[in-house]
Scaffold this motif. Structure first.
Motif, PDB file in Angstrom:
ATOM      1  N   LEU A  20       0.864  -1.143   0.096  1.00 61.47           N
ATOM      2  CA  LEU A  20      -0.007  -0.083   0.093  1.00 61.47           C
ATOM      3  C   LEU A  20       0.873   1.267  -0.078  1.00 61.47           C
ATOM      4  O   LEU A  20       0.629   2.299  -0.793  1.00 61.47           O
ATOM      5  CB  LEU A  20      -0.840  -0.065   1.217  1.00 61.47           C
ATOM      6  CG  LEU A  20      -1.699   1.325   1.445  1.00 61.47           C
ATOM      7  CD1 LEU A  20      -2.834   1.480   0.127  1.00 61.47           C
ATOM      8  CD2 LEU A  20      -2.650   1.033   2.752  1.00 61.47           C
ATOM      9  N   ILE A  21       1.955   1.447   0.650  1.00 62.95           N
ATOM     10  CA  ILE A  21       2.688   2.577   0.854  1.00 62.95           C
ATOM     11  C   ILE A  21       3.407   2.736  -0.575  1.00 62.95           C
ATOM     12  O   ILE A  21       3.481   3.884  -1.110  1.00 62.95           O
ATOM     13  CB  ILE A  21       4.041   2.159   2.049  1.00 62.95           C
ATOM     14  CG1 ILE A  21       3.266   2.409   3.379  1.00 62.95           C
ATOM     15  CG2 ILE A  21       5.015   3.191   1.757  1.00 62.95           C
ATOM     16  CD1 ILE A  21       4.201   2.022   4.528  1.00 62.95           C
ATOM     17  N   TRP A  22       4.179   1.498  -0.981  1.00 63.54           N
ATOM     18  CA  TRP A  22       4.398   1.805  -2.312  1.00 63.54           C
ATOM     19  C   TRP A  22       3.612   2.133  -3.613  1.00 63.54           C
ATOM     20  O   TRP A  22       3.875   3.053  -4.202  1.00 63.54           O
ATOM     21  CB  TRP A  22       5.287   0.644  -2.898  1.00 63.54           C
ATOM     22  CG  TRP A  22       6.696   0.232  -2.243  1.00 63.54           C
ATOM     23  CD1 TRP A  22       6.992  -0.613  -1.315  1.00 63.54           C
ATOM     24  CD2 TRP A  22       7.659   1.033  -2.543  1.00 63.54           C
ATOM     25  NE1 TRP A  22       8.334  -0.389  -1.158  1.00 63.54           N
ATOM     26  CE2 TRP A  22       8.985   0.771  -1.529  1.00 63.54           C
ATOM     27  CE3 TRP A  22       8.308   2.177  -3.321  1.00 63.54           C
ATOM     28  CZ2 TRP A  22      10.233   1.104  -1.809  1.00 63.54           C
ATOM     29  CZ3 TRP A  22       9.402   2.694  -3.403  1.00 63.54           C
ATOM     30  CH2 TRP A  22      10.378   2.400  -2.558  1.00 63.54           C
ATOM     31  N   ARG A  23       2.490   1.657  -3.447  1.00 59.78           N
ATOM     32  CA  ARG A  23       1.479   2.030  -4.346  1.00 59.78           C
ATOM     33  C   ARG A  23       1.100   3.637  -4.120  1.00 59.78           C
ATOM     34  O   ARG A  23       0.763   4.350  -5.351  1.00 59.78           O
ATOM     35  CB  ARG A  23       0.056   1.356  -4.254  1.00 59.78           C
ATOM     36  CG  ARG A  23       0.247  -0.061  -4.634  1.00 59.78           C
ATOM     37  CD  ARG A  23       0.550  -0.346  -5.997  1.00 59.78           C
ATOM     38  NE  ARG A  23       0.854  -1.729  -6.360  1.00 59.78           N
ATOM     39  CZ  ARG A  23       2.023  -2.406  -6.531  1.00 59.78           C
ATOM     40  NH1 ARG A  23       2.980  -1.687  -6.288  1.00 59.78           N
ATOM     41  NH2 ARG A  23       2.109  -3.590  -6.701  1.00 59.78           N
ATOM     42  N   ILE A  24       0.973   4.109  -3.103  1.00 63.01           N
ATOM     43  CA  ILE A  24       0.877   5.419  -2.686  1.00 63.01           C
ATOM     44  C   ILE A  24       1.878   6.164  -3.058  1.00 63.01           C
ATOM     45  O   ILE A  24       1.619   7.267  -3.934  1.00 63.01           O
ATOM     46  CB  ILE A  24       0.569   5.941  -1.080  1.00 63.01           C
ATOM     47  CG1 ILE A  24      -0.725   4.967  -0.736  1.00 63.01           C
ATOM     48  CG2 ILE A  24       0.458   7.273  -0.982  1.00 63.01           C
ATOM     49  CD1 ILE A  24      -0.850   5.104   0.842  1.00 63.01           C
ATOM     50  N   ALA A  25       3.080   5.680  -2.929  1.00 64.16           N
ATOM     51  CA  ALA A  25       4.347   6.651  -3.580  1.00 64.16           C
ATOM     52  C   ALA A  25       4.231   6.604  -5.072  1.00 64.16           C
ATOM     53  O   ALA A  25       4.510   7.733  -5.892  1.00 64.16           O
ATOM     54  CB  ALA A  25       5.516   5.791  -3.105  1.00 64.16           C
ATOM     55  N   GLN A  26       3.909   5.484  -5.765  1.00 67.33           N
ATOM     56  CA  GLN A  26       3.908   5.389  -7.042  1.00 67.33           C
ATOM     57  C   GLN A  26       2.662   6.310  -7.821  1.00 67.33           C
ATOM     58  O   GLN A  26       3.107   6.982  -8.777  1.00 67.33           O
ATOM     59  CB  GLN A  26       3.705   4.057  -7.512  1.00 67.33           C
ATOM     60  CG  GLN A  26       4.740   3.160  -7.123  1.00 67.33           C
ATOM     61  CD  GLN A  26       4.420   1.398  -7.353  1.00 67.33           C
ATOM     62  OE1 GLN A  26       3.349   1.285  -7.468  1.00 67.33           O
ATOM     63  NE2 GLN A  26       5.489   0.686  -7.774  1.00 67.33           N
ATOM     64  N   ALA A  27       1.588   6.245  -6.903  1.00 64.64           N
ATOM     65  CA  ALA A  27       0.630   6.987  -7.431  1.00 64.64           C
ATOM     66  C   ALA A  27       0.774   8.577  -7.363  1.00 64.64           C
ATOM     67  O   ALA A  27       0.555   9.440  -8.181  1.00 64.64           O
ATOM     68  CB  ALA A  27      -0.531   6.697  -6.563  1.00 64.64           C
ATOM     69  N   ALA A  28       1.674   8.993  -6.254  1.00 65.74           N
ATOM     70  CA  ALA A  28       2.050  10.246  -6.135  1.00 65.74           C
ATOM     71  C   ALA A  28       3.045  10.923  -7.064  1.00 65.74           C
ATOM     72  O   ALA A  28       2.694  11.805  -7.543  1.00 65.74           O
ATOM     73  CB  ALA A  28       2.360  10.330  -4.564  1.00 65.74           C
ATOM     74  N   VAL A  29       3.753   9.815  -7.318  1.00 59.97           N
ATOM     75  CA  VAL A  29       4.751  10.397  -8.446  1.00 59.97           C
ATOM     76  C   VAL A  29       4.308  10.365  -9.555  1.00 59.97           C
ATOM     77  O   VAL A  29       4.539  11.276 -10.686  1.00 59.97           O
ATOM     78  CB  VAL A  29       6.022   9.385  -8.434  1.00 59.97           C
ATOM     79  CG1 VAL A  29       7.098   9.904  -9.533  1.00 59.97           C
ATOM     80  CG2 VAL A  29       6.725   9.439  -7.002  1.00 59.97           C
ATOM     81  N   ALA A  34       2.150  13.540 -14.280  1.00 58.55           N
ATOM     82  CA  ALA A  34       1.062  13.928 -15.144  1.00 58.55           C
ATOM     83  C   ALA A  34       0.979  15.484 -15.024  1.00 58.55           C
ATOM     84  O   ALA A  34       0.403  15.883 -16.288  1.00 58.55           O
ATOM     85  CB  ALA A  34      -0.294  13.292 -14.714  1.00 58.55           C
ATOM     86  N   LEU A  35       1.199  15.791 -14.020  1.00 54.09           N
ATOM     87  CA  LEU A  35       0.891  17.321 -13.820  1.00 54.09           C
ATOM     88  C   LEU A  35       2.239  18.253 -14.689  1.00 54.09           C
ATOM     89  O   LEU A  35       1.947  19.079 -15.356  1.00 54.09           O
ATOM     90  CB  LEU A  35       1.080  17.772 -12.467  1.00 54.09           C
ATOM     91  CG  LEU A  35      -0.129  17.377 -11.560  1.00 54.09           C
ATOM     92  CD1 LEU A  35       0.155  18.021 -10.248  1.00 54.09           C
ATOM     93  CD2 LEU A  35      -1.458  18.248 -12.079  1.00 54.09           C
ATOM     94  N   ILE A  36       3.129  17.554 -14.672  1.00 53.80           N
ATOM     95  CA  ILE A  36       4.275  18.084 -15.365  1.00 53.80           C
ATOM     96  C   ILE A  36       4.144  17.888 -17.013  1.00 53.80           C
ATOM     97  O   ILE A  36       4.222  18.810 -17.771  1.00 53.80           O
ATOM     98  CB  ILE A  36       5.710  17.399 -15.076  1.00 53.80           C
ATOM     99  CG1 ILE A  36       6.218  17.726 -13.769  1.00 53.80           C
ATOM    100  CG2 ILE A  36       6.779  17.837 -16.071  1.00 53.80           C
ATOM    101  CD1 ILE A  36       7.287  16.879 -13.167  1.00 53.80           C
TER     102      ILE A  36
END
Length: 361
Positions: A20-29, A34-36
């Motif tokens: 879950l922590i890694w999926r959150i990190a992956q989603a955040a990055v 996507a914003l860039i």
């Protein structure tokens, strides 16, 4: 004389919380990426600043000290691995020859694309955005056919050769947040091979050429690249192709030096030679990149992040570049090889047998 055998045990399965922590990190990055990309397409000047002058300058340092972090959270990797995570991939294995061809194409793409930054991408956010989209499309298509990271992340990605050159002595191994089982999809797996380098798995002529081009050519290529200004207006084909002259000159010089040295040194010193060329490349990059980021570059505002000429004295920038050079040579050449891979190999999985639909009689 017996060669010391080193056993690498498969890593334990990640806990649900760790996943879950890694999926959150992956989603955040991924959201940041996507914003860039959005800015590159619709607010080009901001997008160029975020991508070329913030994200990209951080990447080489991350490859040197902790390549595994980037391999876990790279937004492009997260995108192209979606077919595999969703069970939509045919999960084919690349042959050794196919992987070698992919790696060679990746190096050639690197040397073709990077000079085009001066001709196009450094000043054109839309072009940069379309470049990223095109790579994502190619990666996703490959993801529908090939197992895990084999085709793109360890194959065609133009950044991967640089990861292998710089990431030979990372600080620590971290869990693999994408591959839940090791399917032996690529030999040798760059994620799970301790002290990986471009010559770690040279089995074909394609891989030999790839290793020669990236190890020998990159330091001079980087030096030459920083001696070319950004072209604000392309008025002719000569102007367009002129961005290749200095990078290819530097590339040729260091390639010849490397090829000569490899022909005369003893094999036991080859790893040190690769480390020296890796340190030379990344140190050269920051030697020129740091001054440019803060207003002390040789071509005015090219590569400028924030102008500190009226805030930080020139000697401060020089001291910083000297310190980074010393750090990279220490880290890659003099620091003890710690036998760490980028990521911890997960447990081996059972051989995948593609589903075949039988025709009814």
């Amino acid at each position: 004389m017996r060669t010391k055998r080193v056993d690498f045990k498969s890593g334990d399965q990640l806990s649900a919380r760790s996943i879950l922590i890694w999926r959150i990190a992956q989603a955040a990055v991924w959201v940041i990426g996507a914003l860039i990309l959005f800015c590159l397409l619709f607010y080009p000047s901001t997008g160029v600043l975020l991508f070329w002058n913030i994200l990209i300058p951080v990447a080489p340092l991350l490859f040197v000290v902790a390549a595994g972090i980037w391999r876990n959270v790279c937004p492009l990797a997260t995108t192209i691995l979606l077919p595999r995570h969703l069970g939509l991939s045919q999960r084919r294995k690349l042959s050794v020859n196919q992987l070698g061809i992919f790696n060679l194409v990746a190096v050639i793409a690197l040397y073709v694309i990077v000079p085009l930054r001066h001709a196009l991408f450094n000043t054109n956010g839309l072009a940069t955005g379309l470049l990223i989209i095109s790579m994502a499309v190619i990666g996703v298509i490959l993801g529908f056919f090939y197992e895990w990271k084999s085709a793109w992340c360890s194959g065609l990605c133009p950044i991967h050769p640089v990861e292998k050159l710089y990431g030979g002595n990372v600080i620590a191994s971290i869990p693999n947040a994408h591959c839940d089982k090791c399917m032996k999809c690529v030999a040798l797996c760059p994620d799970s091979t301790p002290n990986v380098n471009p010559k770690s798995a040279v089995k074909t002529s394609y891989q030999k050429i790839t290793a020669l081009l990236i190890v020998g050519g990159l330091p001079g290529f980087i030096w030459g690249w920083f001696h070319v200004p950004d072209e604000m207006a392309l008025t002719s084909l000569n102007t367009f192709f002129s961005v290749y002259e200095m990078p290819l000159l530097g590339f040729t010089i260091t390639l010849i030096i490397y090829a000569t040295l490899t022909s005369i040194i003893q094999p036991k010193y080859e790893r040190r030679l690769i480390s020296f060329f890796a340190a030379s490349g990344v140190a050269c990059y920051y030697w020129f990149r740091i001054p440019a980021l803060f207003g002390y570059g040789g071509f005015g505002k090219d590569g400028l992040l924030i102008n500190l000429q009226n805030t930080v004295p020139g000697w401060g920038i020089t001291a910083t570049t000297i310190a980074t050079t010393a750090f990279f040579f220490y880290w890659l050449c003099f620091r003890k090889q710690n036998r760490k891979s980028w990521l911890i190999r997960p447990q081996f999985g059972k051989k995948h047998i593609p589903h075949v639909h039988k025709l009814s009689a």
